[in-house]
Design an enzyme around this catalytic site. Sequence first.
Site, PDB file in Angstrom:
ATOM      1  N   HIS A  21       0.299 -73.595 -40.665  1.00  0.00           N
ATOM      2  CA  HIS A  21       0.303 -72.218 -41.170  1.00  0.00           C
ATOM      3  C   HIS A  21       0.429 -72.241 -42.689  1.00  0.00           C
ATOM      4  CE1 HIS A  21       4.600 -72.634 -41.697  1.00  0.00           C
ATOM      5  NE2 HIS A  21       4.818 -72.769 -40.390  1.00  0.00           N
ATOM      6  N   HIS A  24       2.836 -74.814 -44.440  1.00  0.00           N
ATOM      7  CA  HIS A  24       2.339 -76.194 -44.556  1.00  0.00           C
ATOM      8  C   HIS A  24       1.264 -76.274 -45.635  1.00  0.00           C
ATOM      9  CE1 HIS A  24       3.547 -75.710 -40.232  1.00  0.00           C
ATOM     10  NE2 HIS A  24       4.344 -76.665 -40.629  1.00  0.00           N
ATOM     11  N   CYS A 129      19.668 -79.652 -31.364  1.00  0.00           N
ATOM     12  CA  CYS A 129      18.639 -78.595 -31.341  1.00  0.00           C
ATOM     13  C   CYS A 129      17.272 -79.251 -31.344  1.00  0.00           C
ATOM     14  CB  CYS A 129      18.768 -77.663 -32.552  1.00  0.00           C
ATOM     15  SG  CYS A 129      17.364 -76.523 -32.633  1.00  0.00           S
ATOM     16  N   CYS A 132      15.018 -78.102 -34.298  1.00  0.00           N
ATOM     17  CA  CYS A 132      15.354 -78.788 -35.570  1.00  0.00           C
ATOM     18  C   CYS A 132      15.125 -80.290 -35.456  1.00  0.00           C
ATOM     19  CB  CYS A 132      16.824 -78.630 -35.952  1.00  0.00           C
ATOM     20  SG  CYS A 132      17.417 -76.984 -36.264  1.00  0.00           S
ATOM     21  N   CYS A 146      21.566 -72.516 -31.468  1.00  0.00           N
ATOM     22  CA  CYS A 146      21.312 -73.028 -32.813  1.00  0.00           C
ATOM     23  C   CYS A 146      21.280 -71.852 -33.781  1.00  0.00           C
ATOM     24  CB  CYS A 146      19.968 -73.758 -32.849  1.00  0.00           C
ATOM     25  SG  CYS A 146      19.344 -73.996 -34.521  1.00  0.00           S
ATOM     26  N   HIS A 149      17.482 -71.485 -35.165  1.00  0.00           N
ATOM     27  CA  HIS A 149      16.372 -71.112 -34.276  1.00  0.00           C
ATOM     28  C   HIS A 149      16.742 -70.108 -33.203  1.00  0.00           C
ATOM     29  CE1 HIS A 149      14.769 -74.850 -36.045  1.00  0.00           C
ATOM     30  NE2 HIS A 149      13.633 -74.200 -35.952  1.00  0.00           N
ATOM     31  N   LYS A 296      11.183 -65.989 -42.504  1.00  0.00           N
ATOM     32  CA  LYS A 296      10.505 -67.248 -42.801  1.00  0.00           C
ATOM     33  C   LYS A 296       9.261 -67.407 -41.934  1.00  0.00           C
ATOM     34  CE  LYS A 296      11.019 -72.209 -42.748  1.00  0.00           C
ATOM     35  NZ  LYS A 296      10.843 -73.047 -41.596  1.00  0.00           N
ATOM     36  N   LYS A 299       6.440 -71.697 -37.065  1.00  0.00           N
ATOM     37  CA  LYS A 299       5.637 -71.831 -35.853  1.00  0.00           C
ATOM     38  C   LYS A 299       6.273 -71.083 -34.695  1.00  0.00           C
ATOM     39  CE  LYS A 299       4.106 -76.478 -37.065  1.00  0.00           C
ATOM     40  NZ  LYS A 299       4.771 -77.774 -37.186  1.00  0.00           N
TER      41      LYS A 299
END
Length: 653
Positions: A21, A24, A129, A132, A146, A149, A296, A299
Site C-alpha cells: 500500500h 510501503h 501478537c 506484530c 494487543c 492491533h 495509520k 494492511k
Amino acid sequence: MVAHQSIYITTPIYYVNDAPHLGHAYTTVLADTFARYHRSRGRAVFFLTGTDEHGQKIEEVARAAATTPLAHADRVVERFRDTWKRLLIANDDFIRTTEPRHKAVVERFWQRLVDRGDIYLSSYEGWYCVACEDFSPESQVVDGMCPIHQRSLSRIEEPSYFFRMSRYERTLIEHIESHPAFIQPESRRNEVLAFVKGGLRDLSISRTSFSWGIPVPGDPAHVIYVWVDALVNYLSALGGTEGPNADTFWPHAVHLVGKDIVRFHCVYWPTLLMAAGVPLPKTVLAHGWWTVRGKKISKSMPATRVDPNLLAEDLSPDALRYFLLREVPLGLDGDFSYEALLSRTNSELGNDLGNLVNRTLTLAHRFLAGRVPSPGHPSELAAIAVAARDQAAAALEAYHPSRALDAIFELVRAANRYVDHTAPWTMAKDPDRAALLPTTLYELLETIGWLGRLLVPFMPAKGAAMLAQLGVDVLAESTLPAWPDRWGELPAGQSLGTPAPLFPKIDAAKSAELLNRWVAPELREDSSAPTGGAPSAAPPKADAAASLTFDEVQRLDLRTGRIEHAERIAGSTRLLRLEVDLGEGRRRQIVSGIAETYAPEQLLGRTVVVVANLAPANIRGTLSEGMLLAAGEAAVEALATVDGPVAPGTRVR
Ligand code: ME8
C-alpha cells in the site's frame, strides 16, 4: 558530504501477507530517491529491497487461503515487484527470505552466536501478537489484547532459545551516545536510549508451535524467530560478511524504516551484530506514518488502504513520487488526501514546472528554429541554479528530501519570473533587445537542463523527459543523468526535441472522475448524496451550522503552556518562533502568527492555551508542534489565557 564514497541503502523487507500500500511505497520511494541521488554523484550504491516471508502471520494467512505459505508468498511477491516497477524503483537486488542464499547466511549467523555463548535454551511464557510478530510485555496487555492491533494475543508456553541481549545493554548505550548519526531523527534516538536505559532483557529467538521458518541448526523442532531471520537479510543480500559485496558496502548501510519497527532495528539488530562480531550499520533512518483521516494506513485496516498502483497509473509515477517526497518532512506523520495530491500535481508540477518547460521550448522553436543558441554572459539564473543545487545536495545528504525539493522549486519560480520580466516574445520585434533573445533563451534552456538533472532522483521519468526535450540523449550518457556541475554545458547547435506537456492539466471534470475511481464508495464524504458533486476523501469541512458531539470536543487536547522563549522568524512580519513548556520535560517549538500584536519580550513567562494534539507541521521551514489559541477575526487581538496560576500542561476543558 558522506565521508565514505560507497553507500548501502535498504528498505524493510515487507511481509507478504498482503499487497503493498502507500506506506510501503513511501519507504521504497524515499530509498530509491537517495539511491539515485548518490549514483548521480558518482558514488558506488547498492540499493536493496525485498520480502519477509516466514513466520506465524504468513503461515496463518496461507492456511486461510487454503494454500501453502510458499505458494502464497510466490503470488504476493509479484505484486511487490510489479508495484516497484510501476513506481520506477531501480533497486540493485531483491531478497526473499525463502531463498537458499538467505537461509545459508542466517544459519551461519546463528552458529556464530552459539559459538560466542550468546544463545541458551530455556522456556518462554508470555503473550505474543501475531500481527506484530512480537512478544508483548505483560505491562502492555489489556484484556488479552494487543494495544496496537486490537486483536487477541496468543498465550505462549514453550521451550525457546534465548539470545543474551542483556549482555549488550551497556555497549549499545555507549554506541548510541557516541554515534549521533546511528539513529535519526533525534527524537527516535532519544526514545531508543530511554528504552535501553530502562534495561534490556534476553530475547526469545525460537518457536516450536509452528513450523514456517528456518529451522534452528541442530534442533529442527524449533524455527528461528522471524525478526532474527528478517534482520539478517541486510547481510545475506551481500553474500554474508565474507560475501563479494560486503567489503564495499558493509557497514556503510542506511536502513530506512517506518517508526513502527525502530526497536527491532535499533535494539535487536545492533545487539545481534555485536554478538556476532560484525560492525554496526551507519544509520537507521526512521520516517513517520501516512494516515487516512488520522488512522495509520495498514494492511489490517481496509478503510485506510490507498493503492499506489492506481495513483501512479492515473497521474504518473513521477507525480505520486513528488507528492510523497514533498508533502511531509521526513520523520513526521502525514495525513493523506487525494485532493492535496491533485492540487500539488496541478499547481507545482503543471503550472510551475510544466509551463516553464513548455513555454521555453515553444519560444525556442519559434525564434531559434529549434536549436540551442550560443551562450552569452550568464544571467542571474546561473547563481540561483548553483545555490539551488547546493542546497538540494546538502538537504539530501542530511535526508531531507522535502527541503531539497523546496530548494529546487525556488529555481523553477525564479526561472518563471525571468521569463515574465524578460518577455522573450517581445524581444524579436524590439530592435534594441533583439540581439539579447538567443542569450535569454539559452539561459532558460540551460536552467531546464539543470532542473532535469536535479529532479531525476525524485522524478526519474519526467526528469529524463525534460532532458530529452532539450535533445540530450539520456540513454547515451554512460550512467544515468549526472548531478549538474558547470553552468553552460548545453552545446550550442544541438537540436531540441518536440515540446510536449509534462504534466497535462487535470480540470475539474477530470478530477471528479479520478476521485470517483480512487476513493472507495464507503469512504466518500457524502455517499448518499445525489450524484454530481465531486466525492472527497478530505477531512469534513467545517460547517458553520454543524454542531460537534461531546466526544468530538473531547478529542481536542487543550493544555496550559508557559512561554519560555520567543523570537521573530526572519523574513516574516507575522510569525514568531516560541518555545513553550507543556509540562512534558521538554519544550515544544510552536510557530505562531502573533508577531503583529505581540513583541517577543512581552510574551516571556506568560501562560497561554495550546492545542497540544495538533499534528506537527512545517511552517516556513520551522517545525511547529501545536497552536496557541487567540481571539480576533482576521488579525489576532489577544491571546487566550487562564484566570489564575496553574502548572504548565494542565488540561483545559
Ligand atoms: O514490518 N506509513 O513489514 P511490513 C508509512 N517484515 N510507512 C508505512 C506505513 C504507513 N502507514 N505502513 C507500512 C515489517 N509502512 C517487517 C520488516 S525488516 C528486517 C522486516 C512501511 O510489511 C514502513 O516502512 O509490516 C514500515 O516500517 C514497513 O512498511 C512495515 O512493513
